[in-house]
Design a protein around this motif. Structure first.
Motif, PDB file in Angstrom:
ATOM      1  N   ILE A 175     -21.505  -1.818  40.207  1.00 13.00           N
ATOM      2  CA  ILE A 175     -21.247  -3.338  39.643  1.00 13.00           C
ATOM      3  C   ILE A 175     -20.131  -3.839  40.208  1.00 13.00           C
ATOM      4  CG2 ILE A 175     -21.106  -4.662  37.498  1.00 13.00           C
ATOM      5  CD1 ILE A 175     -22.905  -2.728  36.130  1.00 13.00           C
ATOM      6  N   ALA A 176     -20.194  -5.036  40.853  1.00 14.77           N
ATOM      7  CA  ALA A 176     -18.908  -5.682  41.515  1.00 14.77           C
ATOM      8  C   ALA A 176     -19.380  -7.235  40.817  1.00 14.77           C
ATOM      9  CB  ALA A 176     -18.980  -5.673  42.882  1.00 14.77           C
ATOM     10  N   ALA A 177     -18.098  -7.824  40.286  1.00 10.93           N
ATOM     11  CA  ALA A 177     -17.766  -9.106  40.008  1.00 10.93           C
ATOM     12  C   ALA A 177     -18.922  -9.234  38.897  1.00 10.93           C
ATOM     13  CB  ALA A 177     -18.005  -9.835  41.090  1.00 10.93           C
ATOM     14  N   ASP A 178     -19.522  -8.513  37.889  1.00  9.28           N
ATOM     15  CA  ASP A 178     -20.352  -8.409  37.204  1.00  9.28           C
ATOM     16  C   ASP A 178     -21.810  -8.703  37.598  1.00  9.28           C
ATOM     17  OD1 ASP A 178     -18.593  -8.339  34.968  1.00  9.28           O
ATOM     18  OD2 ASP A 178     -18.025 -10.495  34.807  1.00  9.28           O
ATOM     19  N   ARG A 179     -21.911  -8.230  38.733  1.00  5.78           N
ATOM     20  CA  ARG A 179     -23.280  -8.152  39.463  1.00  5.78           C
ATOM     21  C   ARG A 179     -23.502  -6.989  40.166  1.00  5.78           C
ATOM     22  NH1 ARG A 179     -25.520  -9.482  44.512  1.00  5.78           N
ATOM     23  NH2 ARG A 179     -23.532  -9.309  45.541  1.00  5.78           N
ATOM     24  N   ARG A 180     -24.810  -6.337  39.780  1.00  6.86           N
ATOM     25  CA  ARG A 180     -25.386  -5.199  40.203  1.00  6.86           C
ATOM     26  C   ARG A 180     -25.712  -5.202  41.840  1.00  6.86           C
ATOM     27  NH1 ARG A 180     -30.201  -2.816  37.231  1.00  6.86           N
ATOM     28  NH2 ARG A 180     -29.063  -3.298  35.368  1.00  6.86           N
ATOM     29  N   VAL A 181     -25.060  -4.483  42.520  1.00  6.00           N
ATOM     30  CA  VAL A 181     -25.000  -4.597  43.863  1.00  6.00           C
ATOM     31  C   VAL A 181     -25.764  -3.603  44.430  1.00  6.00           C
ATOM     32  CG1 VAL A 181     -22.723  -5.900  44.293  1.00  6.00           C
ATOM     33  CG2 VAL A 181     -22.604  -3.513  44.142  1.00  6.00           C
ATOM     34  N   GLY A 182     -26.029  -2.512  43.888  1.00  4.21           N
ATOM     35  CA  GLY A 182     -26.904  -1.443  44.600  1.00  4.21           C
ATOM     36  C   GLY A 182     -26.758  -0.347  43.471  1.00  4.21           C
ATOM     37  N   PHE A 183     -27.444   0.432  43.921  1.00  2.49           N
ATOM     38  CA  PHE A 183     -27.444   2.156  43.271  1.00  2.49           C
ATOM     39  C   PHE A 183     -26.873   3.175  44.114  1.00  2.49           C
ATOM     40  CE2 PHE A 183     -30.405  -0.136  40.481  1.00  2.49           C
ATOM     41  CZ  PHE A 183     -30.113   0.379  39.158  1.00  2.49           C
ATOM     42  N   VAL A 184     -26.063   4.205  43.553  1.00  2.00           N
ATOM     43  CA  VAL A 184     -25.471   5.357  44.084  1.00  2.00           C
ATOM     44  C   VAL A 184     -26.648   6.447  43.753  1.00  2.00           C
ATOM     45  CG1 VAL A 184     -23.767   6.870  44.314  1.00  2.00           C
ATOM     46  CG2 VAL A 184     -23.313   4.601  44.238  1.00  2.00           C
ATOM     47  N   ILE A 185     -27.136   6.944  44.710  1.00  2.00           N
ATOM     48  CA  ILE A 185     -27.957   8.260  44.286  1.00  2.00           C
ATOM     49  C   ILE A 185     -27.374   9.544  44.745  1.00  2.00           C
ATOM     50  CG2 ILE A 185     -30.307   9.251  44.799  1.00  2.00           C
ATOM     51  CD1 ILE A 185     -31.428   6.216  45.090  1.00  2.00           C
ATOM     52  N   ALA A 186     -27.425  10.499  43.982  1.00  3.38           N
ATOM     53  CA  ALA A 186     -26.848  11.693  44.254  1.00  3.38           C
ATOM     54  C   ALA A 186     -27.872  12.943  44.188  1.00  3.38           C
ATOM     55  CB  ALA A 186     -25.707  11.908  43.329  1.00  3.38           C
ATOM     56  N   ASP A 187     -28.106  13.420  44.994  1.00  4.04           N
ATOM     57  CA  ASP A 187     -29.165  14.530  44.956  1.00  4.04           C
ATOM     58  C   ASP A 187     -28.488  15.940  45.257  1.00  4.04           C
ATOM     59  OD1 ASP A 187     -31.165  12.636  44.918  1.00  4.04           O
ATOM     60  OD2 ASP A 187     -31.948  13.140  46.776  1.00  4.04           O
ATOM     61  N   VAL A 188     -29.224  16.840  44.274  1.00  2.00           N
ATOM     62  CA  VAL A 188     -28.525  18.315  44.527  1.00  2.00           C
ATOM     63  C   VAL A 188     -30.022  19.299  44.469  1.00  2.00           C
ATOM     64  CG1 VAL A 188     -27.575  20.332  43.424  1.00  2.00           C
ATOM     65  CG2 VAL A 188     -26.569  17.933  43.074  1.00  2.00           C
ATOM     66  N   PRO A 189     -30.339  19.358  45.846  1.00  2.00           N
ATOM     67  CA  PRO A 189     -31.566  20.538  45.833  1.00  2.00           C
ATOM     68  C   PRO A 189     -31.306  21.983  45.105  1.00  2.00           C
ATOM     69  CG  PRO A 189     -30.846  19.436  47.986  1.00  2.00           C
ATOM     70  CD  PRO A 189     -29.550  19.223  47.194  1.00  2.00           C
ATOM     71  N   ILE A 190     -32.430  22.159  44.561  1.00  2.00           N
ATOM     72  CA  ILE A 190     -32.351  23.617  44.091  1.00  2.00           C
ATOM     73  C   ILE A 190     -32.649  24.674  44.832  1.00  2.00           C
ATOM     74  CG2 ILE A 190     -33.274  24.774  42.140  1.00  2.00           C
ATOM     75  CD1 ILE A 190     -31.723  22.399  41.430  1.00  2.00           C
ATOM     76  N   ASP A 191     -31.811  24.978  45.664  1.00  2.00           N
ATOM     77  CA  ASP A 191     -32.115  26.224  46.528  1.00  2.00           C
ATOM     78  C   ASP A 191     -31.230  27.263  46.175  1.00  2.00           C
ATOM     79  OD1 ASP A 191     -29.318  25.469  46.678  1.00  2.00           O
ATOM     80  OD2 ASP A 191     -29.492  24.464  48.774  1.00  2.00           O
ATOM     81  N   ALA A 192     -31.149  28.287  47.275  1.00  2.00           N
ATOM     82  CA  ALA A 192     -30.427  29.607  46.931  1.00  2.00           C
ATOM     83  C   ALA A 192     -29.187  29.461  46.252  1.00  2.00           C
ATOM     84  CB  ALA A 192     -30.769  30.419  47.949  1.00  2.00           C
ATOM     85  N   VAL A 193     -28.421  28.613  47.083  1.00  4.08           N
ATOM     86  CA  VAL A 193     -27.061  28.534  46.601  1.00  4.08           C
ATOM     87  C   VAL A 193     -26.774  28.067  45.223  1.00  4.08           C
ATOM     88  CG1 VAL A 193     -24.969  27.238  47.181  1.00  4.08           C
ATOM     89  CG2 VAL A 193     -26.279  28.109  49.097  1.00  4.08           C
ATOM     90  N   VAL A 194     -27.646  26.941  45.069  1.00  2.80           N
ATOM     91  CA  VAL A 194     -27.382  26.533  43.528  1.00  2.80           C
ATOM     92  C   VAL A 194     -28.129  27.447  42.423  1.00  2.80           C
ATOM     93  CG1 VAL A 194     -28.454  24.580  42.065  1.00  2.80           C
ATOM     94  CG2 VAL A 194     -27.770  23.969  44.336  1.00  2.80           C
ATOM     95  N   LEU A 195     -29.223  28.126  42.901  1.00  3.36           N
ATOM     96  CA  LEU A 195     -29.634  29.170  41.821  1.00  3.36           C
ATOM     97  C   LEU A 195     -28.573  30.390  41.864  1.00  3.36           C
ATOM     98  CD1 LEU A 195     -33.256  29.837  42.794  1.00  3.36           C
ATOM     99  CD2 LEU A 195     -32.334  28.650  40.850  1.00  3.36           C
ATOM    100  N   ASP A 196     -28.093  30.743  42.956  1.00  5.09           N
ATOM    101  CA  ASP A 196     -26.683  31.778  42.640  1.00  5.09           C
ATOM    102  C   ASP A 196     -25.521  30.984  41.612  1.00  5.09           C
ATOM    103  OD1 ASP A 196     -27.839  33.451  44.151  1.00  5.09           O
ATOM    104  OD2 ASP A 196     -26.881  32.835  46.130  1.00  5.09           O
ATOM    105  N   LEU A 197     -25.296  29.760  41.714  1.00  2.00           N
ATOM    106  CA  LEU A 197     -24.400  29.096  40.982  1.00  2.00           C
ATOM    107  C   LEU A 197     -24.840  29.075  39.613  1.00  2.00           C
ATOM    108  CD1 LEU A 197     -21.692  27.497  40.689  1.00  2.00           C
ATOM    109  CD2 LEU A 197     -22.855  25.502  41.295  1.00  2.00           C
ATOM    110  N   LEU A 198     -26.080  28.746  39.391  1.00  2.00           N
ATOM    111  CA  LEU A 198     -26.774  29.019  38.047  1.00  2.00           C
ATOM    112  C   LEU A 198     -26.586  30.324  37.451  1.00  2.00           C
ATOM    113  CD1 LEU A 198     -30.045  26.691  38.065  1.00  2.00           C
ATOM    114  CD2 LEU A 198     -27.892  26.740  36.434  1.00  2.00           C
ATOM    115  N   TYR A 199     -26.867  31.318  38.120  1.00  2.00           N
ATOM    116  CA  TYR A 199     -26.658  32.795  38.016  1.00  2.00           C
ATOM    117  C   TYR A 199     -25.305  32.893  37.584  1.00  2.00           C
ATOM    118  CZ  TYR A 199     -26.865  37.726  37.894  1.00  2.00           C
ATOM    119  OH  TYR A 199     -26.887  39.149  37.512  1.00  2.00           O
ATOM    120  N   ASP A 200     -24.501  32.715  38.200  1.00  2.00           N
ATOM    121  CA  ASP A 200     -22.854  32.748  38.005  1.00  2.00           C
ATOM    122  C   ASP A 200     -22.504  32.256  36.531  1.00  2.00           C
ATOM    123  OD1 ASP A 200     -22.590  34.498  40.174  1.00  2.00           O
ATOM    124  OD2 ASP A 200     -22.175  32.518  41.270  1.00  2.00           O
TER     125      ASP A 200
END
Length: 466
Positions: A175-200
């Motif tokens: 939101i800029a100047a009380d107006r919605r100018v866009g969306f920020v999208i964050a993706d975290v794929p569930i891969d082996a690294v994320v699963l290792d992080l979940l396991y830890d």
């Protein structure tokens, strides 16, 4: 069916009679039903309860860690959206800088800014975006959400239509100047690294993921396990495998579908993860270790008590049935006529008193039999004496011209002192003797026999009763 049921029932009754004929088997079976079966049911109940708690706990820890990833993705997207709202012309640099800082925790993190309407900053992206191309437009269902969106989406792998990639996605409006100018999208794929992080974080490792279709059918794809090779087969034990369920969404329509995740873990790791909430020390042990030690001691004590109770029950059953067996063998010997058999008295209790009473009974029966045999011998001798005594009395009728005489003598006992006799005297005379010896039985009979001898002798000399 009726015939088979009847034969099965007859077979059951036959086996029951054969197996339960011995008292020892009945006592052992009774102890099993009274002592062993309830203990096994209690153990099964606690095992089932522990298994249920373990499954729910592992699912909770996994879901909690999984939700933390979504929260982190949302925070990253919120940080980028806030900076883009303050410095609209610098969206590309902001996305790159935020990604550079956040990629240290999530290596597969991908960021994108999707503008809305004219006058918005240009689209920007950062990160690998290997799982899917960066979004170029915002779905219609998301445009009206002022707070944005956070959840899991399923994306088909490029070139592998039978496999699906699960991705944690967060979309936050800028939101800029009380107006919605866009969306920020964050993706975290569930891969082996994320699963290792979940396991830890959770000490729970995810395995295969199955997803159902929109209608909940079974015609969906299956995600291959991305566990480490050493983790494969870790879920063969009862307390090392579980499942959890969560919803994933279709990005274009926001329709929710159900996914099932298999999990493997170690029970000790779960308990250590919980024990961190109680870091207090109780001497050399932590609070959690002290509780675990108490549970182990109680379990060992329960096992020892159960084993001792089992041994004592079997020993008690043996002591009882041994006495009953001795009584049964003694009864068989008595039934066969052996009244000299005696039971060994092994204990000074009620069964010992029963054995003593049995020995007294057999001794009394033996004495009675000896008395009966003696009585029978005496009766036989008295019967012979009766025959001899009756042979001393006149037999048949006595015929004298003008006179016929007959008599009958029935002693009150086998022999007696009553006596009668006839004597022919000279001059066609007849002597009649009727005598009664005082008393009964053998002594009177002896006097009567002596009297007969005297009368027979004297009747030949003296012809007068006087």
């Amino acid at each position: 069916a009726v015939a088979v049921g009847w034969f099965v029932w007859r077979l059951f009754m036959l086996m029951k009679r054969r197996l339960l004929w011995r008292l020892r088997r009945r006592l052992i079976l009774s102890y099993i039903f009274i002592g062993v079966v309830p203990a096994l049911l209690i153990i099964a109940f606690f095992v089932l309860g522990a298994w249920t708690v373990t499954m729910n706990l592992s699912a909770y820890l996994f879901k909690d860690g999984y939700d933390d990833i979504g929260d982190d993705a949302r925070l990253i997207a919120q940080a980028a959206a806030a900076e883009i709202g303050r410095e609209a012309p610098g969206a590309t640099a902001t996305i790159a800088r935020i990604h550079r800082n956040a990629a240290q925790a999530y290596r597969g993190l991908s960021l994108a800014f999707v503008p809305l309407g004219s006058g918005a900053p240009p689209a920007a992206q950062a990160g690998p975006w290997e799982h899917t191309p960066a979004p170029s437009a915002i779905p219609q269902w998301l445009r009206g959400r002022a707070e944005g969106w956070q959840g899991t989406i399923a994306i088909a792998r490029p070139g592998e239509p039978d496999e699906t990639q699960l991705v944690v996605r967060a979309a936050v409006p800028a939101i800029a100047a009380d107006r919605r100018v866009g969306f920020v999208i964050a993706d975290v794929p569930i891969d082996a690294v994320v699963l290792d992080l979940l396991y830890d974080r959770t000490r729970v490792r995810a395995g295969d993921v199955r997803r159902s279709g929109a209608s909940g059918s079974d015609a969906a794809t299956v995600v291959r396990s991305i566990n480490r090779p050493e983790e494969e087969g870790a879920g063969l034990a009862l307390f090392s495998r579980s499942v959890t369920f969560f919803d994933y969404h279709d990005w274009e329509t926001n329709k929710a579908h159900r996914a099932t995740v298999s999990m493997s873990f170690r029970l000790g790791d779960l308990y250590a993860r919980l024990a961190r909430a109680q870091p207090a020390q109780m001497g050399p042990l932590t609070f959690g270790d002290a509780i675990l030690l108490m549970l182990v001691l109680v379990a060992v004590l329960f096992l020892i008590i159960q084993i001792v109770a089992l041994v004592m029950g079997l020993a008690l059953a043996r002591s009882i049935t041994s006495s009953i067996h001795e009584l049964s063998m003694g009864t068989d010997r008595v039934r066969q006529g052996d009244f000299t058999h005696r039971i060994r008295i092994q204990a000074r209790d009620q069964l010992g008193e029963l054995a003593g009473s049995f020995n007294q009974m057999t001794a009394s029966i033996e004495n009675l039999l000896l008395t009966a045999a003696e009585k029978k011998r005496l009766e036989e001798e008295l019967r012979i004496a009766r025959q001899i005594q009756m042979s001393l009395l006149p037999r048949g009728t006595l015929d004298i011209p003008g006179l016929a005489v007959t008599a009958l003598c029935v002693p009150a006992r086998e022999v007696g002192g009553d006596y009668y006799d006839f004597f022919r005297l000279p001059q066609n005379r007849l002597g009649i003797l009727i005598a009664d010896v005082s008393g009964k039985g053998t002594s009177a009979a002896l006097y009567m026999a002596e009297l007969k001898g005297l009368v027979l002798s004297l009747s030949q000399i003296y012809f007068s009763p006087r």
